[in-house]
Write a protein that holds these residues in place. Structure first.
Motif, PDB file in Angstrom:
ATOM      1  N   ALA A 110       0.860  -1.188   0.000  1.00 39.64           N
ATOM      2  CA  ALA A 110       0.000   0.000   0.000  1.00 39.64           C
ATOM      3  C   ALA A 110       0.888   1.227   0.000  1.00 39.64           C
ATOM      4  CB  ALA A 110      -0.914  -0.001   1.221  1.00 39.64           C
ATOM      5  N   GLU A 111       0.464   2.248  -0.741  1.00 43.62           N
ATOM      6  CA  GLU A 111       1.244   3.469  -0.852  1.00 43.62           C
ATOM      7  C   GLU A 111       0.337   4.679  -0.754  1.00 43.62           C
ATOM      8  OE1 GLU A 111       3.574   3.644  -4.387  1.00 43.62           O
ATOM      9  OE2 GLU A 111       4.257   1.561  -4.233  1.00 43.62           O
ATOM     10  N   GLY A 112       0.917   5.779  -0.335  1.00 47.18           N
ATOM     11  CA  GLY A 112       0.186   7.039  -0.313  1.00 47.18           C
ATOM     12  C   GLY A 112       0.744   7.999   0.703  1.00 47.18           C
ATOM     13  N   GLY A 113       0.638   9.287   0.401  1.00 45.06           N
ATOM     14  CA  GLY A 113       1.037  10.324   1.333  1.00 45.06           C
ATOM     15  C   GLY A 113       2.497  10.295   1.724  1.00 45.06           C
ATOM     16  N   GLY A 114       3.358   9.808   0.834  1.00 47.06           N
ATOM     17  CA  GLY A 114       4.779   9.755   1.138  1.00 47.06           C
ATOM     18  C   GLY A 114       5.196   8.535   1.926  1.00 47.06           C
ATOM     19  N   GLY A 115       4.292   7.624   2.194  1.00 49.43           N
ATOM     20  CA  GLY A 115       4.613   6.404   2.923  1.00 49.43           C
ATOM     21  C   GLY A 115       4.260   5.177   2.116  1.00 49.43           C
ATOM     22  N   LEU A 132       8.557   5.574   5.962  1.00 46.79           N
ATOM     23  CA  LEU A 132       7.941   6.715   6.638  1.00 46.79           C
ATOM     24  C   LEU A 132       8.932   7.862   6.665  1.00 46.79           C
ATOM     25  CD1 LEU A 132       6.269   5.053   9.764  1.00 46.79           C
ATOM     26  CD2 LEU A 132       5.075   6.151   7.878  1.00 46.79           C
ATOM     27  N   GLY A 133       8.481   9.041   6.270  1.00 48.53           N
ATOM     28  CA  GLY A 133       9.331  10.213   6.363  1.00 48.53           C
ATOM     29  C   GLY A 133      10.643  10.078   5.638  1.00 48.53           C
ATOM     30  N   GLN A 190      -3.336   5.361  -0.744  1.00 50.66           N
ATOM     31  CA  GLN A 190      -4.097   5.828  -1.902  1.00 50.66           C
ATOM     32  C   GLN A 190      -4.281   4.739  -2.954  1.00 50.66           C
ATOM     33  OE1 GLN A 190      -1.699   9.159  -2.987  1.00 50.66           O
ATOM     34  NE2 GLN A 190      -2.449  10.454  -1.322  1.00 50.66           N
ATOM     35  N   GLY A 191      -3.581   3.634  -2.789  1.00 49.15           N
ATOM     36  CA  GLY A 191      -3.705   2.510  -3.702  1.00 49.15           C
ATOM     37  C   GLY A 191      -3.058   1.286  -3.099  1.00 49.15           C
ATOM     38  N   VAL A 192      -3.514   0.134  -3.522  1.00 47.51           N
ATOM     39  CA  VAL A 192      -3.017  -1.143  -3.022  1.00 47.51           C
ATOM     40  C   VAL A 192      -2.662  -2.018  -4.222  1.00 47.51           C
ATOM     41  CG1 VAL A 192      -3.596  -3.230  -1.717  1.00 47.51           C
ATOM     42  CG2 VAL A 192      -4.418  -0.998  -0.928  1.00 47.51           C
ATOM     43  N   LEU A 193      -1.560  -2.736  -4.098  1.00 48.09           N
ATOM     44  CA  LEU A 193      -1.188  -3.737  -5.091  1.00 48.09           C
ATOM     45  C   LEU A 193      -1.090  -5.090  -4.405  1.00 48.09           C
ATOM     46  CD1 LEU A 193       1.639  -2.088  -7.258  1.00 48.09           C
ATOM     47  CD2 LEU A 193      -0.755  -2.376  -7.833  1.00 48.09           C
ATOM     48  N   ARG A 197       4.568  -4.170  -5.940  1.00 45.26           N
ATOM     49  CA  ARG A 197       4.527  -2.859  -5.308  1.00 45.26           C
ATOM     50  C   ARG A 197       4.963  -1.814  -6.326  1.00 45.26           C
ATOM     51  NH1 ARG A 197       9.634  -2.668  -1.087  1.00 45.26           N
ATOM     52  NH2 ARG A 197      11.104  -3.898  -2.309  1.00 45.26           N
ATOM     53  N   GLY A 198       4.700  -0.556  -6.004  1.00 45.20           N
ATOM     54  CA  GLY A 198       5.019   0.521  -6.926  1.00 45.20           C
ATOM     55  C   GLY A 198       3.823   0.884  -7.774  1.00 45.20           C
ATOM     56  N   ILE A 199       2.921   1.688  -7.222  1.00 42.77           N
ATOM     57  CA  ILE A 199       1.679   2.032  -7.931  1.00 42.77           C
ATOM     58  C   ILE A 199       1.971   2.645  -9.291  1.00 42.77           C
ATOM     59  CG2 ILE A 199      -0.410   3.443  -7.847  1.00 42.77           C
ATOM     60  CD1 ILE A 199      -0.495   1.155  -5.897  1.00 42.77           C
TER      61      ILE A 199
END
Length: 721
Positions: A110-115, A132-133, A190-193, A197-199
């Motif tokens: 899962a990816e989104g918001g910089g994480g 994270l960060g 914001q999205g799940v694979l 990985r790697g939207i």
């Protein structure tokens, strides 16, 4: 990647139809396109040679080409992410099964918001990566996962404490690993694979089965049973993807409250046994819950998804036939074969050639491992097609190859460059001939028709499957190529109707009408073959996985589906050897007065030379068998000579190493037979029982000699009103 290559949206069109071509260049630059008519695709200087006739009046254009990469690897793309509260814990989990040794790859991400979060698995155990960060944190259980066994993986995070827990449970017991992250929530996904990985550009594709991936607003300390979800997680599920809901489609259903449905990319293998398979049912249509897994592979490919490069509108009046777009760019050239059909509803010749495009597709990019130094030396000496799937591996492989984990490739797409379907492509370094198979080998027949002045139309397997018996009804005679091996039930029905309705069918190959395939009308570019029990096979399907995902029908041999080739064309697969051949010997039936017209000018022994293995009876041989459907009144006109020592009897004929289903010795079944019979409706069948027959239409210097005479005798009679 070759300097220039491409594929078409479809292999055949009628006048008035439009082809869309998708082309990629190794480096950006100009690309020129012209049309050629393919008469002969054999580069052997001892044969007819390459005969590709330019047709500048049809097309001559240039465009600015670009490099278009290939994205291999299947995965599920989930549209959106679970709606976790800022302070809620999060748990990601899935069941996984791996066939054997393999490095770790992503099961769920899962990816989104910089994480980003990635739950991974490999032979060495479960792993996790959390970003994270700008910092990436890694965990590993360091406990191996047993091959061919189901394991539960989970990754839980508590934002209040920052605790991150990775776990696995399965036959080898449970194991966990944990660490502390800075307290606070993770960014919203914001999205799940699933299986990658790697939207923005999927990577790190998992090879293996995945079942029941889920996301829950819970922190799971343990998972006592791999199959049962702990109450704390079950009560807080946000997303739960059930792969049993949409087998045979590219849809992914979420039965959780967030309804995060998704799409399967690159056609992974469905209809595979899952963690709960009981063995009581072997067809997924009867117990979908037993088949709630998907087998993903890092080398799956369904569609290159390249942007269109040029269009070609087939002009009215363009003759039906075999053509190709000739592409030239800096550093190289390529050909994209296509067929033009006659106008809908009518024939423009008395004869039609049925191009075995489903067989070409089943063998598409077959990496055989035989492209050695001697092979490449012959390619260079003859100016043959220079690219081979053994080296150019970017476009996926054939249903005769295996995935990285050793599982068989069951699905094949035509929406990719098919290097084996090119003029001049050599399959073998044939000591006595050209070493051609499939598409280029079938031009031996097309070049022979041209040389004899016999007008013909061209249709394809896909057209016949789409349109049925009406497509071939207008023709007095219908010709197959050298190896029409893969068929749907609709195709067999259409050919049977044609024969029984008065049509004249010439089966000019061997090992034909052998494997059952499936198609999906929503994705017509795909074919599927399940190599179930029986037959000479490059791999065998797993127990319980014999039914196609695309249509739910039992796969395997048509013989196992009670439609042996003998029922249609009088002969069926009996023996196979290396790519070498021998002669045919006439039998008493050939001397009967009613068959004199067939054998006129044909000597007692014939076919001991040729461009395919050096003989007309070779490589794969078919024989008559009344028990399997050969009409009792069928005439067996000729039989192959003693086979080369490399030949073996096909396994479906054997009961043991000394006993066969017919009662004959195994060695006695190593024969090919030429058969002729008529039907009550006025139809007739002429079958040659050998893959290499058409290679012997060329008799050293020309399309002449006894094999050519035999075929011309039959075809001229069949063409007559």
């Amino acid at each position: 990647m070759p300097p220039v290559t491409g594929y078409l949206d479809r292999l055949s069109r009628r006048p008035g139809g439009r082809f869309t071509a998708h082309v990629s260049l190794r480096a950006p630059g100009p690309c020129r396109v012209r049309v050629v008519r393919v008469v002969s695709a054999d580069p052997n200087p001892a044969g007819p040679g390459m005969d590709l006739r330019p047709m500048p009046e049809l097309l001559d254009l240039s465009f600015e080409g670009r490099h278009q990469p290939v994205q291999l690897g299947s995965h599920a793309l989930i549209h959106g992410g679970p709606r976790f509260g800022a302070e809620e814990p999060r748990c990601w989990s899935a069941l996984v099964w791996m066939r054997g040794e393999q490095p770790a790859a992503t099961v769920l991400s899962a990816e989104g918001g910089g994480g980003a979060v990635a739950l991974r698995a490999g032979t060495a155990g479960a792993e996790a990566e959390v970003t994270l960060g700008g910092a990436t944190h890694r965990l590993a259980t360091q406990q191996p996962l047993a091959p061919r066994a189901w394991h539960r993986l989970w990754l839980a995070h508590d934002p209040g404490t920052g605790r991150l827990l990775l776990g696995q449970t399965g036959p080898g017991g449970a194991a966990t690993a944990e660490m502390r992250l800075p307290a606070g929530p993770m960014p919203a996904a914001q999205g799940v694979l699933i299986a990658a990985r790697g939207i923005g550009g999927p990577c790190d594709h998992f090879t293996g089965k995945i079942e029941a991936p889920l996301a829950a607003a819970a922190f799971a300390e343990s998972w006592p049973s791999a199959l049962d979800i702990p109450p704390v997680a079950a009560a807080a599920i946000r997303a739960h993807w059930d792969f049993a809901r949409s087998i045979g489609t590219d849809a992914v259903a979420d039965i959780g409250p967030d309804a995060l449905h998704g799409t399967l990319m690159n056609a992974p293998t469905q209809a595979v046994v899952g963690a709960c398979w009981s063995g009581r049912e072997t067809c997924w249509r009867h117990a979908a819950e037993d088949y709630a897994a998907i087998h993903f592979h890092a080398d799956d490919i369904e569609d290159c998804r390249w942007a269109p490069s040029f269009l070609f509108d087939v002009p009215e009046g363009m003759a039906s036939g075999c053509y190709a777009f000739h592409l030239t760019a800096e550093g190289g050239e390529d050909w994209l074969p296509f067929y033009v059909l006659p106008p809908r509803g009518r024939a423009t010749a008395p004869v039609a050639f049925l191009a075995s495009t489903f067989t070409y597709q089943a063998y598409a990019n077959h990496a055989r491992g035989n492209a050695d130094t001697a092979y490449h030396a012959r390619v260079a000496a003859w100016g043959a097609y220079p690219h081979n799937p053994d080296q150019a591996r970017a476009f996926g492989f054939s249903t005769y190859n295996r995935h990285p984990d050793g599982s068989g490739i069951a699905l094949s797409s035509r929406l990719r460059p098919i290097l084996t379907m090119r003029p001049g492509y050599l399959t073998f370094n044939d000591a006595r001939g050209s070493g051609l198979r499939h598409y280029p080998a079938d031009t031996h027949l097309l070049a022979w028709l041209e040389a004899q002045g016999i007008a013909f139309d061209v249709i394809t397997d896909e057209d016949l499957d789409d349109e049925g018996p009406g497509l071939i009804a207008p023709y007095r005679a219908l010709l197959t190529g050298s190896h029409p091996e893969y068929h749907t039930d609709r195709m067999l029905d259409a050919l049977t109707d044609y024969r029984d309705g008065g049509g004249k069918l010439l089966y000019l190959g061997g090992n034909g009408f052998y494997w059952r395939i499936a198609r999906d009308p929503a994705r017509p570019h795909l074919i599927e073959v399940r190599r179930a029990e029986g037959g000479i096979r490059a791999w065998d399907a797993e127990p319980g996985e014999y039914h196609h995902q695309l249509d739910g029908q039992l796969g395997g041999l048509w013989r196992r589906n009670r439609r042996p080739p003998q029922m249609l064309v009088g002969v069926g697969f009996s023996a196979q050897g290396l790519f070498e051949g021998t002669h045919f010997q006439r039998l008493p039936d050939s001397h009967a007065p009613e068959h004199a017209w067939i054998m006129e000018g044909v000597p007692e022994q014939f076919g001991d030379t040729g461009l395919s293995g050096g003989g007309a009876a070779g490589f794969e041989l078919d024989r008559a068998d009344v028990r399997l459907g050969t009409p009792p009144e069928a005439a067996i006109l000729a039989r192959s000579g003693p086979p080369p020592s490399s030949f073996v009897t096909v396994p479906e004929e054997l009961l043991s190493h000394v006993a066969t289903v017919t009662g004959e010795r195994p060695a006695d079944l190593q024969r090919g037979e030429i058969v002729y019979f008529t039907t009550p409706g006025g139809g007739a069948v002429f079958s040659v029982g050998s893959i290499t027959f058409c290679g012997s239409l060329w008799d050293g210097q020309a399309f002449a000699g006894p094999v050519s005479r035999l075929l011309e005798n039959v075809l001229r009679r069949f063409m007559a009103p």
